[in-house]
Scaffold this active site. Structure first.
Site, short mmCIF file in Angstrom:
data_model
loop_
_atom_site.label_atom_id
_atom_site.label_comp_id
_atom_site.label_asym_id
_atom_site.label_seq_id
_atom_site.Cartn_x
_atom_site.Cartn_y
_atom_site.Cartn_z
N SER A 234 0.96 -0.07 -0.95
CA SER A 234 2.40 -0.18 -1.18
C SER A 234 3.28 0.63 -0.23
O SER A 234 4.50 0.47 -0.23
CB SER A 234 2.74 0.20 -2.63
OG SER A 234 2.44 1.56 -2.87
N LYS A 279 8.99 3.94 -9.22
CA LYS A 279 9.24 4.44 -7.86
C LYS A 279 10.72 4.67 -7.62
O LYS A 279 11.10 5.60 -6.90
CB LYS A 279 8.65 3.47 -6.84
CG LYS A 279 7.13 3.47 -6.87
CD LYS A 279 6.51 2.57 -5.82
CE LYS A 279 4.99 2.67 -5.89
NZ LYS A 279 4.32 1.86 -4.87
#
Length: 340
Positions: A234, A279
């Protein structure tokens, strides 16, 4: 006497608490991790400095004991996943960790390729062998090879791709033996492994490993990326931006704190990731001013739309920016006004 009984009760309760904390449920819990500056992690030789920062965002994920499960149930930005949603069927913890680290390696390779192409710099590849991702239980390789091993020779032959390795084995029959030379912990060893039929497919033979090409990208100037034990793909977009920024004179950060996430393909496409809400929370806590999120071509449930929703929910001033490919990110950042 009562004090003695109370003490015994407390000791027993404490022991039960400790013991129960080691009892894991068939779930994983994820929570906001960190937003970490990339300049100390990535170094392009003789690269340019930057006024602001690109930041890697992470989530923390681990097996759920009964207490972690209960806390996650009551927490808005903690998620609970069944084991099968995280690990592949019959995948061990070791194999899962190896797969995550390999995906991180692939992410770094793609990031270097995209950044150097964008900077019009040459790229070459060095094939290092075949990388073992997992072992099929009760097949010949079980107990002889381990996830993370690098196979460098078969019967004394080196192969420059995984496909050629497979073609060589397909030319054998059940009962044939292979001399397999592999590397583990920087030490090489050779073992003899017999070829067998696969239990689920009697027309297919092999030694029972899942594998992938292990290749190293060769570029000039050299780039070093130290991700330690961080796994997964990611961080690809943010790796690419940091590398490209060090390769080029113009500072894309413009003095801002820029976080983000998204996989990166070798053609520059930015892909969806998991844990986008967590996040965003991590980036906000770290003081990020801009967050780059995968747009997925405007999909209804895209990472970008979920990030916008989370940003509104936590009342952050951080700007959420939709990104479909690396060029989108560069073009957006090039238009930013210098931070005063």
């Amino acid at each position: 006497m009562r004090k003695y009984r109370s003490l015994i009760f407390l000791i027993i309760a404490g022991l039960l608490f400790v013991a129960s904390s080691f009892y894991y449920l068939p779930y994983y819990v994820s929570k906001p991790g960190m937003a970490k500056e990339l300049e100390p992690i990535i170094e392009v030789e003789n690269g340019y400095d930057e006024e602001g920062n690109f930041m890697l965002t992470t989530i923390r994920m681990g097996k759920a004991n009964i207490y972690a499960y209960a806390i996650a149930k009551m927490s808005k930005y903690q998620e609970i996943y069944p084991v099968e949603a995280v690990r592949s069927k019959n995948e061990s913890d070791e194999e899962y960790n190896v797969r995550q680290l390999h995906m991180m390696d692939g992410s770094k390779t793609n990031a270097i390729e995209v950044a150097y192409k964008k900077a019009n710099l040459p790229i070459n590849y060095e094939f290092k062998g075949v990388y073992v991702l997992n072992i099929i239980e009760d097949m010949p390789a079980d107990g002889m090879l381990k996830p993370g091993d690098r196979i460098i020779k078969i019967d004394g032959n080196r192969f420059n791709s995984m496909d050629k390795f497979i073609d060589y084995i397909n030319g054998k029959k059940a009962g044939d033996k292979l001399s397999v030379t592999y590397e583990r912990n920087e030490k090489s060893k050779t073992v003899s492994i017999e070829i067998a039929q696969f239990p689920q497919d009697k027309n297919k033979v092999g030694i029972g490993i899942g594998l992938v090409d292990d290749k190293e990208i060769v570029v000039e100037p050299e780039v070093h990326i130290n991700t330690e034990e961080i796994g997964g793909p990611s961080a690809g977009l943010m790796f690419t931006l940091e590398i490209y920024n060090q390769l080029t004179k113009s500072d894309l950060t413009r003095g801002y704190q820029i976080a983000g996430t998204g996989t990166i393909a070798s053609d520059g496409t930015v892909g969806r990731i998991g844990g986008i809400e967590q996040k965003v929370v991590a980036a906000d806590k770290a003081g990020a001013e801009i967050f780059l999120a995968p747009n997925e071509k405007g999909a209804k449930d895209s990472n970008y739309k979920m990030a916008v929703k989370t940003a509104k929910d936590i009342d952050t001033k951080m700007k959420i920016v939709p990104i479909d490919n690396f060029d989108d990110a560069v073009q957006y950042l090039e238009k930013l006004k210098e931070k005063k």
